[in-house]
Design a protein around this motif. Structure first.
Motif, mmCIF file in Angstrom:
data_model
loop_
_atom_site.group_PDB
_atom_site.id
_atom_site.type_symbol
_atom_site.label_atom_id
_atom_site.label_comp_id
_atom_site.label_asym_id
_atom_site.label_seq_id
_atom_site.Cartn_x
_atom_site.Cartn_y
_atom_site.Cartn_z
ATOM 1 N N ASP A 100 -8.059 3.914 -4.686
ATOM 2 C CA ASP A 100 -9.269 4.251 -3.613
ATOM 3 C C ASP A 100 -10.793 4.926 -5.065
ATOM 4 O OD1 ASP A 100 -8.196 2.274 -1.995
ATOM 5 O OD2 ASP A 100 -7.891 3.963 -0.153
ATOM 6 N N ARG A 107 0.675 5.159 -1.920
ATOM 7 C CA ARG A 107 0.490 7.271 -2.066
ATOM 8 C C ARG A 107 0.671 7.658 -3.479
ATOM 9 N NH1 ARG A 107 -3.345 8.878 1.467
ATOM 10 N NH2 ARG A 107 -3.352 8.277 3.692
ATOM 11 N N SER A 140 -4.517 7.063 -2.255
ATOM 12 C CA SER A 140 -4.154 5.868 -1.245
ATOM 13 C C SER A 140 -4.164 4.594 -2.512
ATOM 14 C CB SER A 140 -5.601 5.593 -0.733
ATOM 15 O OG SER A 140 -5.505 6.457 0.906
ATOM 16 N N ASN A 178 1.064 -1.079 0.155
ATOM 17 C CA ASN A 178 -0.244 0.181 -0.067
ATOM 18 C C ASN A 178 0.670 1.026 -0.087
ATOM 19 O OD1 ASN A 178 -2.258 -1.481 0.649
ATOM 20 N ND2 ASN A 178 -2.665 -2.104 2.536
#
Length: 415
Positions: free
Chosen positions: A253, A58, A315, A56
């Motif tokens: 997202d 950015r 995200s 995960n």
């Protein structure tokens, strides 16, 4: 006295029945090894597998520039706003130039004075050379004493050294003028690239510090939003599997139900917060203790190949394709478990084969895996029937030689 005998006989019959029933129950529930376990069965097949590392992070611009002034002063012009697009060379900030203009003028005057000193020194040297030449002729004719001749030689040498010193002063003054002009030019900050003002921290009239004062004041950030990348954190266990050029599937997202393509471009050499990349201690005291307790994470950069209206800070979840196998033997992940073979102290990976109505334990070696299947490198052959469920049966209940049952009823019980 028949009644006591009859009562005793009835009591013995009741006790006998209790023993029979109790024994039956003990046989049924006490011998767990003879219980039949409901299972589901799959075949060992050949499949194409791709191992994924999920991380995960950015979305960030691949190229962004932090704008800080090189000289200190008051902002007297700020002709841009956050979100504005700019072209390379466009004015971003004007710092009050008055002091720097005065310094430049003073340096220019010093430079001109130094040039005048050189001209004067050259004239003096030229005069002493003529005097020296004349005195040499007079010395040959013995018209002047040797003492005066020596004094003239000294005067000539002093004039020569004075000229050399004047030339050095000109160089020094030229350097000072160049620096003053450079400082004056730095009061105007121009865009170093085409891009967008993604963050504006300073305001008109604010006094800012130059980069000679530590990091200087961060005025704004310019980024190229046409070329975006994902920056994700990868654990120390997985980072060794990642290489530049690997393909990536990205989920952002803000864009649900869509997948984007990407490519790994860079992997950090040191973990985030380790201090090696910054060239000094990254933390101290309680903060250092806190960071040392966190699992090491490595920054991995992924170029996003698809175009979309991404914004910095969104995200993202990355599925990095690390290793692949074509037509390799594979079994469902839930079919692989661990057991302690007889005579050993270390659990090994095993699967359970279905042989008739019994389970047979087989030791295996696994390779890569995807979300659903394990690669089997040793221990199985294509087409063998292996027990793949339910979870409790494979993980705990089944042992070597255990009686198992399959079919529709067994599938319902195995769930």
């Amino acid at each position: 006295m028949p009644k006591p005998k009859k009562r005793r006989r009835n009591l013995l019959i009741a006790l006998a029945l209790l023993v029979v029933v109790g024994g039956g129950l003990a046989f049924r529930y006490g011998r767990k090894g003879d219980e039949v376990v409901a299972v589901t069965v799959d075949k060992v097949t050949r499949r194409d597998l791709t191992e994924l590392v999920v991380a995960n992070g950015r979305i960030q611009p691949a190229t962004q520039v932090l704008i800080s002034p090189e000289v200190a002063g008051e902002i007297i012009a700020l002709p841009v706003v956050e979100g504005q697009t700019v072209k390379k060379g466009e004015l971003l900030v004007q710092i009050k130039p008055d002091n720097y203009q005065a310094s430049r003028n003073s340096a220019e005057a010093s430079y001109k004075f130094a040039l005048g000193s050189v001209s004067q020194a050259e004239a003096e040297l030229e005069k002493t050379e003529a005097d020296l030449k004349r005195d040499l002729e007079l010395t040959k004719s013995k018209l002047i004493p040797a003492k005066e001749m020596q004094a003239m030689k000294t005067t000539h040498e002093v004039a020569r050294l004075r000229l050399a010193n004047s030339k050095h002063q000109v160089d020094q003054a030229r350097f000072a003028l160049d620096k003053a002009e450079d400082d004056l030019s730095k009061t105007k900050i121009l865009a170093p690239m085409d891009g967008t003002i993604t963050r504006l921290r300073s305001q008109l009239g604010e006094r800012v510090l130059g980069t000679s004062f530590n990091m200087g004041t961060e005025i704004m950030t310019i980024a190229d939003l046409d070329a975006m990348e994902a920056r994700v954190d990868v654990s120390e266990i997985d980072v060794v599997l990642i290489q530049a050029g690997q393909h990536v599937r990205l989920e952002v997202d803000a864009f649900k139900d869509r997948k984007f393509r990407g490519t790994v471009t860079a992997i950090a050499n040191a973990s985030r917060g380790s201090g090696f990349s910054s060239g000094g201690n990254s933390s101290s005291g309680s903060s250092g203790m806190s960071s040392s307790q966190e699992a090491p994470k490595f920054d991995v950069r992924i170029r996003i190949d698809d175009k979309e209206a991404f914004r910095p800070g969104m995200s993202v979840t990355a599925e990095i394709e690390t290793r692949s196998r074509k037509a390799t033997l594979a079994v469902p992940i839930q079919a692989v478990t661990t057991r302690l073979p007889k005579g050993t102290t270390k659990p090994t990976e095993v699967v359970f084969l279905q042989e008739g109505d019994h389970a047979k334990m087989a030791q295996v070696k696994t390779g890569i895996s995807d979300n659903d299947y394990f690669e089997i490198t040793e221990g199985l052959s294509e087409g063998q029937a292996i027990i793949s469920g339910g979870y409790k049966a494979v993980a705990k209940d089944i042992e070597d030689g255990k009686t198992v049952k399959t079919g529709a009823d067994a599938k319902r019980e195995a769930k």
